[in-house]
Scaffold this motif. Structure first.
Motif, PDB file in Angstrom:
ATOM      1  N   THR A 262       0.827  -1.183   0.000  1.00 19.41           N
ATOM      2  CA  THR A 262       0.000   0.000   0.000  1.00 19.41           C
ATOM      3  C   THR A 262       0.868   1.242   0.000  1.00 19.41           C
ATOM      4  O   THR A 262       2.068   1.193   0.262  1.00 19.41           O
ATOM      5  CB  THR A 262      -0.908   0.033   1.240  1.00 19.41           C
ATOM      6  OG1 THR A 262      -0.100  -0.018   2.406  1.00 19.41           O
ATOM      7  CG2 THR A 262      -1.872  -1.139   1.236  1.00 19.41           C
TER       8      THR A 262
ATOM      9  N   ASP B 165     -10.786   4.425  -0.332  1.00 19.25           N
ATOM     10  CA  ASP B 165     -10.992   2.989  -0.178  1.00 19.25           C
ATOM     11  C   ASP B 165     -12.432   2.661  -0.549  1.00 19.25           C
ATOM     12  O   ASP B 165     -13.386   3.241  -0.002  1.00 19.25           O
ATOM     13  CB  ASP B 165     -10.710   2.617   1.278  1.00 19.25           C
ATOM     14  CG  ASP B 165     -10.814   1.126   1.548  1.00 19.25           C
ATOM     15  OD1 ASP B 165     -11.217   0.368   0.654  1.00 19.25           O
ATOM     16  OD2 ASP B 165     -10.482   0.725   2.691  1.00 19.25           O
TER      17      ASP B 165
ATOM     18  N   ASN C  13      -2.346  -1.144  -4.426  1.00 18.88           N
ATOM     19  CA  ASN C  13      -3.029  -2.436  -4.532  1.00 18.88           C
ATOM     20  C   ASN C  13      -3.740  -2.591  -5.863  1.00 18.88           C
ATOM     21  O   ASN C  13      -4.266  -1.631  -6.423  1.00 18.88           O
ATOM     22  CB  ASN C  13      -4.090  -2.566  -3.431  1.00 18.88           C
ATOM     23  CG  ASN C  13      -3.521  -2.452  -2.040  1.00 18.88           C
ATOM     24  OD1 ASN C  13      -2.562  -3.124  -1.709  1.00 18.88           O
ATOM     25  ND2 ASN C  13      -4.119  -1.593  -1.228  1.00 18.88           N
ATOM     26  N   ALA C  14      -3.780  -3.831  -6.336  1.00 21.69           N
ATOM     27  CA  ALA C  14      -4.668  -4.195  -7.433  1.00 21.69           C
ATOM     28  C   ALA C  14      -6.024  -4.563  -6.843  1.00 21.69           C
ATOM     29  O   ALA C  14      -6.155  -4.856  -5.656  1.00 21.69           O
ATOM     30  CB  ALA C  14      -4.096  -5.376  -8.207  1.00 21.69           C
ATOM     31  N   THR C  15      -7.050  -4.542  -7.663  1.00 24.58           N
ATOM     32  CA  THR C  15      -8.371  -4.960  -7.210  1.00 24.58           C
ATOM     33  C   THR C  15      -8.352  -6.452  -6.872  1.00 24.58           C
ATOM     34  O   THR C  15      -7.581  -7.214  -7.465  1.00 24.58           O
ATOM     35  CB  THR C  15      -9.419  -4.675  -8.309  1.00 24.58           C
ATOM     36  OG1 THR C  15     -10.724  -4.783  -7.763  1.00 24.58           O
ATOM     37  CG2 THR C  15      -9.302  -5.653  -9.449  1.00 24.58           C
TER      38      THR C  15
ATOM     39  N   GLN D 180      -3.531  -7.074  -3.092  1.00 22.99           N
ATOM     40  CA  GLN D 180      -4.877  -6.908  -3.614  1.00 22.99           C
ATOM     41  C   GLN D 180      -5.771  -6.428  -2.480  1.00 22.99           C
ATOM     42  O   GLN D 180      -5.672  -6.901  -1.357  1.00 22.99           O
ATOM     43  CB  GLN D 180      -5.405  -8.218  -4.183  1.00 22.99           C
ATOM     44  CG  GLN D 180      -4.648  -8.728  -5.398  1.00 22.99           C
ATOM     45  CD  GLN D 180      -5.244 -10.003  -5.957  1.00 22.99           C
ATOM     46  OE1 GLN D 180      -6.313 -10.438  -5.545  1.00 22.99           O
ATOM     47  NE2 GLN D 180      -4.545 -10.603  -6.908  1.00 22.99           N
ATOM     48  N   SER D 181      -6.649  -5.502  -2.801  1.00 24.68           N
ATOM     49  CA  SER D 181      -7.523  -4.939  -1.789  1.00 24.68           C
ATOM     50  C   SER D 181      -8.635  -4.161  -2.466  1.00 24.68           C
ATOM     51  O   SER D 181      -8.481  -3.700  -3.611  1.00 24.68           O
ATOM     52  CB  SER D 181      -6.732  -4.007  -0.859  1.00 24.68           C
ATOM     53  OG  SER D 181      -7.577  -3.270  -0.018  1.00 24.68           O
TER      54      SER D 181
ATOM     55  N   CYS E 251      -8.133   0.150  -3.874  1.00 25.78           N
ATOM     56  CA  CYS E 251      -7.339  -0.099  -5.084  1.00 25.78           C
ATOM     57  C   CYS E 251      -7.348   1.059  -6.077  1.00 25.78           C
ATOM     58  O   CYS E 251      -6.874   0.892  -7.212  1.00 25.78           O
ATOM     59  CB  CYS E 251      -7.846  -1.363  -5.786  1.00 25.78           C
ATOM     60  SG  CYS E 251      -9.572  -1.267  -6.327  1.00 25.78           S
TER      61      CYS E 251
ATOM     62  N   SER F 220      -3.661  -5.422 -13.691  1.00 33.16           N
ATOM     63  CA  SER F 220      -3.180  -4.337 -12.843  1.00 33.16           C
ATOM     64  C   SER F 220      -2.387  -3.358 -13.690  1.00 33.16           C
ATOM     65  O   SER F 220      -1.698  -3.753 -14.640  1.00 33.16           O
ATOM     66  CB  SER F 220      -2.291  -4.890 -11.726  1.00 33.16           C
ATOM     67  OG  SER F 220      -1.543  -3.865 -11.117  1.00 33.16           O
TER      68      SER F 220
ATOM     69  N   ASN G 178      -5.158   1.540 -11.784  1.00 32.86           N
ATOM     70  CA  ASN G 178      -5.909   0.418 -11.227  1.00 32.86           C
ATOM     71  C   ASN G 178      -7.349   0.864 -10.988  1.00 32.86           C
ATOM     72  O   ASN G 178      -7.593   2.037 -10.641  1.00 32.86           O
ATOM     73  CB  ASN G 178      -5.316  -0.053  -9.901  1.00 32.86           C
ATOM     74  CG  ASN G 178      -4.004  -0.793 -10.073  1.00 32.86           C
ATOM     75  OD1 ASN G 178      -3.563  -1.057 -11.190  1.00 32.86           O
ATOM     76  ND2 ASN G 178      -3.362  -1.117  -8.967  1.00 32.86           N
TER      77      ASN G 178
ATOM     78  N   ARG H 158     -11.628  -0.926 -10.036  1.00 34.54           N
ATOM     79  CA  ARG H 158     -12.375  -2.108  -9.632  1.00 34.54           C
ATOM     80  C   ARG H 158     -12.736  -2.978 -10.834  1.00 34.54           C
ATOM     81  O   ARG H 158     -13.121  -2.461 -11.885  1.00 34.54           O
ATOM     82  CB  ARG H 158     -13.636  -1.696  -8.864  1.00 34.54           C
ATOM     83  CG  ARG H 158     -13.380  -1.296  -7.431  1.00 34.54           C
ATOM     84  CD  ARG H 158     -14.640  -0.784  -6.771  1.00 34.54           C
ATOM     85  NE  ARG H 158     -15.015   0.538  -7.253  1.00 34.54           N
ATOM     86  CZ  ARG H 158     -16.090   1.214  -6.835  1.00 34.54           C
ATOM     87  NH1 ARG H 158     -16.911   0.658  -5.942  1.00 34.54           N
ATOM     88  NH2 ARG H 158     -16.340   2.427  -7.301  1.00 34.54           N
TER      89      ARG H 158
END
Length: 531
Positions: free
Chosen positions: A17, A57, A83-85, A96-97, A100, A131, A154, A156
């Motif tokens: 992150t 977020d 982060n990637a989705t 991943q999160s 993203c 990503s 990135n 969703r």
């Protein structure tokens, strides 16, 4: 083999992150954004800002439109990818999160003293994975070669970006908070482009000269944006690389998919179930993506843009090209052997016999046409072809190329400024097996032939091809025309001549290449799979 499996040699990241606050001892370019100051790094001859937050977020607002980031006071370090989705398979080294919404910037100089064209790239991976931090998308070489600002993003994907809950919400009498759920991934991209509009000047980019370009799913997302009212005015040129979106998912099919997905989770479709869905752990939501698609009848459940009458009010390129983007110059490109990337991992596709071929084709060319006619036509057109050659050629023509033709014809009827290319340059790693496969144009456009990749080696021909292709993209970003000195006259696409640039070490402008194949598949209606 899918696109994610094809990408190798991904850039590792030191953390998952964005670093909250830069150290007082840290040095590097500092840029002021609308949310606060960010600290980049000088690397490879450019100034790089990774993991810039353009939205909050999304976890607390799952299945709802994105929100601009809250302002911060201290300098935030932008030293590694965000982060990637959340997605299936191939976990990204940077994490991943649902948190993203990050983008990355490469610039020759982060200063408004000189404003450069902006090249905003949207990654592929359908609407399910990928990503903006893949090594192939590193913008260093492109920024240096073209004196441009490169942005990757990135956003969703899969159910987090495209799970259509609006109809079920209405039926359940629940609060109308999920009306945009079927197109949240698109709204993320719009927000990222708004960030570019509002901030890119301080990074040396021209907010009035933004080119979006994307490969595969990235191109499809661009085609969708061209018909979405909330994306109007956010970009000024567009390039789609083997990525078309002629039609969107209808709300009925999208609802069927949502119901099947909820069933996998053990949920119904009442208000209580929708509330539980919004509180489930991310890992549970990802695991349920294995749900068999109830419309296609096989494969994981499809997620993509939805004709929801809230964000998207028409199909992207049906029944005609969208009027809102008529004036936007556009390049629509494909590769000669698209499906060798999708279907080339199955050894049976290289040993198929003439007797077996008619039974093998229909599932993979995805249109309802007599396979015996298809085989007979190809054998007459190309008597030198093997059954395997016909398999890959016909599936490319019916499955992957057909959508591009539909969009090109729609733009030509509209009189919109449009160019097209066909990559004929064969994969240096195995030109016989792979031909010119899906994704081969990514390292060429980014001038990244040195990045380890299943289809690419850094050969003299690969570098020469990359010079030609990246320069055409740079020219297009700067002027709205892809013409360069290295190319023959690149005329706009017309219905009379169907002018197409054949991208090879010796490029050539051709009229209606593979015209007989185009006419063969044009006799049956085109339905984009998943929609």
């Amino acid at each position: 083999m899918n696109r994610r499996d094809a990408l190798i040699g991904l850039a590792a990241s030191a953390a998952a992150t964005v670093t909250p606050v830069a150290s007082r001892a840290a040095t590097g370019p500092v840029v002021t954004t609308t949310a606060g100051r960010v600290l980049g790094q000088a690397k490879g001859g450019v100034q790089v800002f990774l993991g810039l937050r353009y939205g909050q977020d999304t976890g607390p607002r799952r299945f709802q439109p994105p929100v601009k980031p809250a302002p911060w006071k201290d300098v935030v370090a932008a030293g590694h990818y965000g982060n990637a989705t959340p997605q299936q398979g191939n976990p990204d080294p940077w994490g991943q999160s649902e948190d993203c919404l990050f983008l990355n910037v490469w610039t020759p100089e982060a200063s408004p003293k000189k404003l450069r064209p902006v090249m905003f790239y949207i990654h592929g991976g359908a609407y399910s994975g990928g990503s903006g931090g893949d090594a192939l998308y590193d913008g260093t070489n492109l920024a240096l070669r073209g004196d441009v600002v490169v942005v990757t993003v990135n956003h969703r994907l899969n159910i987090f970006g495209y799970l259509y809950l609006a109809r079920l919400e209405k039926q359940a009498g629940a609060d109308r908070t999920l009306a945009a759920s079927g197109n949240c991934g698109q709204l993320d991209l719009h927000l990222a482009l708004e960030w570019v509009r509002d901030n890119i000047r301080n990074f040396g980019g021209d907010p009035n000269c933004v080119m979006v370009f994307g490969q595969s799913g990235g191109g499809a997302k661009i085609a969708t944006m061209m018909s979405t009212p909330s994306a109007k005015g956010l970009f000024h040129r567009a390039v789609t690389m083997s990525g078309q979106q002629v039609t969107a998912s209808g709300p009925g099919n999208a609802t069927l998919r949502t119901q099947a997905y909820l069933k996998t989770l053990g949920l119904g479709s009442d208000a209580e179930a929708l509330a539980k869905l919004r509180a489930l752990p991310t890992a549970d939501l990802v695991a349920a993506l294995k749900t068999t698609d109830p419309v296609i009848g096989k494969g994981g459940v499809y997620m993509g843009p939805v004709l929801d009458e809230t964000i998207l009010f028409r199909h992207p390129f049906w029944p005609e090209a969208p009027d809102q983007s008529r004036a936007i110059p556009m390049i629509i490109g494909n590769t000669h052997d698209e499906t060798r990337a999708f279907l080339g991992g199955n050894p049976k596709n290289y040993t198929v016999t003439w007797d077996e071929l008619p039974g093998r084709l229909p599932d993979d060319y995805r249109v309802d046409i007599d396979p015996y006619l298809v085989v007979e036509t190809y054998r007459k057109l190309y008597p030198q072809m093997s059954p395997s050659d016909v398999f890959f050629a016909a599936t490319t023509a019916g499955r992957s190329w057909r959508g591009a033709v539909e969009e090109l014809e729609a733009r030509a009827r509209q009189g919109a400024p449009t160019w097209t290319y066909q990559v004929n340059f064969r994969a240096p790693t195995d030109p016989v097996k792979y031909g010119a496969p899906h994704t081969i144009d990514i390292p060429l456009a980014f001038h990244n032939t040195q990045v380890p990749y299943v289809y690419m080696k850094d050969t003299p021909d690969a570098r020469a091809m990359s010079d030609i292709m990246s320069d055409a993209f740079i020219a297009f970003a700067r002027t709205g025309s892809p013409q360069t000195a290295a190319l023959p006259e690149w005329k706009r696409y017309s219905l009379d001549k169907r002018e197409t640039m054949l991208m090879d070490v010796k490029p050539e402008l051709a009229s209606d290449p593979r015209g007989d194949e185009r006419r063969l598949f044009a006799k049956v209606p085109f339905t984009q799979q998943g929609t």
